[in-house]
Design an enzyme around this catalytic site. Structure first.
Site, PDB file in Angstrom:
ATOM      1  CE  LYS A  26      -3.550  -2.301  -0.350  1.00 35.53           C
ATOM      2  NZ  LYS A  26      -4.436  -3.209   0.649  1.00 35.53           N
TER       3      LYS A  26
HETATM    4  C1  LIG Z   1      -5.412  -4.274   1.286  1.00 31.32           C
HETATM    5  C2  LIG Z   1      -6.631  -4.119   1.302  1.00 31.32           C
HETATM    6  C3  LIG Z   1      -7.491  -4.221   2.572  1.00 31.32           C
HETATM    7  C4  LIG Z   1      -6.930  -5.057   3.597  1.00 31.32           C
HETATM    8  O1  LIG Z   1      -5.758  -4.423   4.320  1.00 31.32           O
HETATM    9  P1  LIG Z   1      -4.754  -5.394   4.770  1.00 31.32           P
HETATM   10  O2  LIG Z   1      -3.820  -4.539   5.649  1.00 31.32           O
HETATM   11  O3  LIG Z   1      -4.007  -6.117   3.916  1.00 31.32           O
HETATM   12  O4  LIG Z   1      -5.295  -6.453   5.788  1.00 31.32           O
HETATM   13  C5  LIG Z   1      -8.805  -4.044   2.582  1.00 31.32           C
HETATM   14  N1  LIG Z   1      -9.313  -3.415   1.616  1.00 31.32           N
HETATM   15  C6  LIG Z   1      -8.977  -3.094   0.720  1.00 31.32           C
HETATM   16  C7  LIG Z   1      -9.464  -2.783  -0.619  1.00 31.32           C
HETATM   17  C8  LIG Z   1      -7.345  -3.463   0.157  1.00 31.32           C
HETATM   18  O5  LIG Z   1      -7.021  -3.257  -0.951  1.00 31.32           O
END
Ligand SMILES: *Cc1c(COP(=O)(O)O)cnc(C)c1O
Length: 389
Positions: free
Chosen positions: A188
């Site tokens: 992210k």
């Molecule tokens: C990455 C993601 C999540 C979950 O986040 P994590 O930190 O990997 O648990 C939730 N929603 C969306 C749209 C994502 O892309």
């Protein structure tokens, strides 16, 4: 793409400071005598809230648990329906199931985010929350979505896993609805390895979220932890000090990351504008996306697959689309019975309109560190693929 490309001396120093000046305390609460007033998670929360322009931010263990905590703060009960969108990561639906809720899936529109009209058509007396997702950091049509949720008095959660630092009408994504959630996983915009954040301007929601994420602990300053006050149960979704330290270092790079992604998007989109048959993904008026990826649509799913093949031949991996027809598209989540139960009631052709949109899209990742000749290779790959049409 993501902050992991910029991990370096600042992150190393941040980790070391937990040991050098923070007494090596890894737990976010307590141990006051030993930690020399070093509270990394708390400092990250405060800096994050300030950067996003909201009142409260709560660090949690992931973006998935951020959604779970947000649903708990809104007191989602077993059997409650929560509406989210067809194109998202499976975690959004999983969090609803974890809360005992029933995921209901709205179609997307050409923004690749929730279609406000589809949302409206799915509201029932059992609807208790809506989770709009800003996929790849392009804002959802929140004006239209909020019109629907306000009319029905249903709270809105913004899944801002991809939208850290993006904004709509000058307000940061995540702070526009009732609660916003962020992910700091390794892919992210900014990363703490694993981690997430829950933001809100509502002090009651923040209080409930905070308690739920720590076994119901209210962290009452007048009581020792073992005698702490409580009002409801919870679980452990806490962030730890090393993540808080990393988050502070990465947050310091957010503006650099956003500027690089915007520049890369502008360069590449200007290049692709020359190719007939390429239509850039739509964004709502007033949107300042975080440009995690460049998404365009072509005339048909066949052309999209041809683009993918050609891009791979030119050494460019595509991102999620057109492969989205797996982990990121709700129609394929037949392994989640709670979701499929409600879907059966919605009949044949469920999410077909979303499938049609997604199948004709191609997503190219935008890297922070420019790869030599990247834009040229994307251009050549797409041009060749579409000239065969
Ligand atoms: C990455 C993601 C999540 C979950 O986040 P994590 O930190 O990997 O648990 C939730 N929603 C969306 C749209 C994502 O892309």
């Amino acid at each position: 793409m993501p902050g992991f490309e910029l991990i370096g001396a600042e992150e190393r120093a941040a980790i070391n400071s937990v040991f050098d000046s923070g007494g090596g305390i890894l737990f976010r609460y307590g141990f006051d005598a030993a930690r020399n007033n070093s509270f990394k998670v708390r400092a990250f929360e405060e800096a994050f809230a300030k950067r996003m322009g909201c009142a409260h931010a709560l660090g949690v263990s992931s973006g998935s648990t951020a959604l779970r905590v947000a649903l708990a703060a809104l007191a989602i009960q077993p059997g409650d329906e929560v509406i989210t969108q067809a194109f998202t990561f499976v975690a959004t639906a999983e969090a609803i199931v974890e809360a005992g809720g029933i995921p209901v899936i709205a179609d997307i529109d050409e923004t690749l985010n929730m279609c406000p009209r589809s949302l409206e058509s799915l509201i029932t007396p059992k609807t208790r929350a809506v989770i709009a997702v800003h996929m790849f950091g392009t804002p959802a049509r929140l004006d239209g979505i909020l019109e629907v949720t306000r009319k029905s008095k249903i709270p809105l959660i913004e899944d801002t896993a991809w939208g850290c630092g993006a904004s709509l009408h000058g307000r940061h994504l995540g702070t526009i609805g009732d609660i916003g959630t962020f992910s700091f996983d390794y892919a992210k915009t900014i990363t703490t390895g694993e981690g997430g954040m829950v933001v809100t301007n509502n002090p009651d929601l923040d209080f409930r979220a905070r308690a739920f994420h720590d076994h119901g602990h209210e962290n009452n300053p007048d009581l020792p932890r073992w005698e702490d006050s409580r009002h409801a149960g919870g679980f452990n979704y806490r962030m730890m000090e090393l993540q808080g330290a990393l988050g502070l270092a990465q947050l310091g790079k957010l503006d650099t990351i956003l500027a690089a992604q915007r520049r890369n998007f502008q360069d590449l989109s200007a290049r692709l504008a020359d190719i007939r048959g390429v239509t850039l993904r739509a964004a709502p008026a007033g949107a300042a996306p975080s440009y995690d990826a460049l998404v365009f649509s072509v005339a048909s799913p066949e052309q999209a697959l041809r683009c993918r093949k050609s891009l791979l031949e030119h050494g460019v991996g595509t991102k999620v689309l057109p492969e989205a027809i797996t982990w990121h598209f709700a129609q394929t989540w037949t392994h989640i019975p709670q979701l499929m139960g409600r879907a059966r009631g919605l009949g044949k052709g469920w999410l077909e309109s979303s499938r049609k949109i997604l199948a004709s899209c191609v997503a190219v990742p935008l890297n922070l560190k420019p790869v030599e000749g990247f834009n040229e290779r994307v251009y050549e790959g797409v041009r060749k693929a579409l000239s065969q049409a």
